[in-house]
Design an enzyme around this catalytic site. Structure first.
Site, PDB file in Angstrom:
ATOM      1  N   ARG A  39       0.899  -1.138  -0.041  1.00 44.72           N
ATOM      2  CA  ARG A  39      -0.066   0.048   0.055  1.00 44.72           C
ATOM      3  C   ARG A  39       0.962   1.279  -0.107  1.00 44.72           C
ATOM      4  O   ARG A  39       0.698   2.250  -0.868  1.00 44.72           O
ATOM      5  CB  ARG A  39      -0.855  -0.055   1.100  1.00 44.72           C
ATOM      6  CG  ARG A  39      -1.807  -0.962   1.257  1.00 44.72           C
ATOM      7  CD  ARG A  39      -3.196  -0.803   2.284  1.00 44.72           C
ATOM      8  NE  ARG A  39      -2.177  -0.979   3.573  1.00 44.72           N
ATOM      9  CZ  ARG A  39      -2.244  -0.488   4.432  1.00 44.72           C
ATOM     10  NH1 ARG A  39      -3.416   0.343   4.684  1.00 44.72           N
ATOM     11  NH2 ARG A  39      -1.771  -0.826   5.651  1.00 44.72           N
ATOM     12  N   ASN A  82      -6.479  -2.065   2.450  1.00 38.99           N
ATOM     13  CA  ASN A  82      -6.445  -3.533   2.475  1.00 38.99           C
ATOM     14  C   ASN A  82      -7.812  -3.982   2.387  1.00 38.99           C
ATOM     15  O   ASN A  82      -8.945  -3.514   3.136  1.00 38.99           O
ATOM     16  CB  ASN A  82      -5.803  -4.172   4.035  1.00 38.99           C
ATOM     17  CG  ASN A  82      -4.341  -4.109   3.684  1.00 38.99           C
ATOM     18  OD1 ASN A  82      -3.689  -4.058   2.600  1.00 38.99           O
ATOM     19  ND2 ASN A  82      -3.619  -3.891   4.969  1.00 38.99           N
TER      20      ASN A  82
END
EC number: 3.6.1.7
Length: 68
Positions: free
Chosen positions: A18, A36
């Site tokens: 990320r 997520n």
């Protein structure tokens, strides 16, 4: 301004994916989010000029430089 949304599968949680994706998108001048998902994938949405965001999926597919 155009937008892209995608889900990335594979080993993408707990490895800095990320953070890496956010940095790559910012370097391309894109704005958006990365998060997520409960199923182990990472979801992202980015907006910007079409010529800029079109390279993001390929960069995500290539993955982190440190990936095996």
């Amino acid at each position: 301004m155009n937008r892209i949304a995608c889900t990335v599968h594979g080993r993408v949680q707990g490895v800095g994916f990320r953070y890496w994706t956010k940095r790559k998108a910012a370097a391309l001048g894109l704005r958006g989010w990365v998060k997520n998902a409960p199923d182990g994938t990472v979801m992202l949405e980015a907006a910007g000029e079409a010529g800029l965001w079109m390279s993001l999926p390929g960069r995500c597919t290539a993955g982190l430089p440190s990936a095996p």
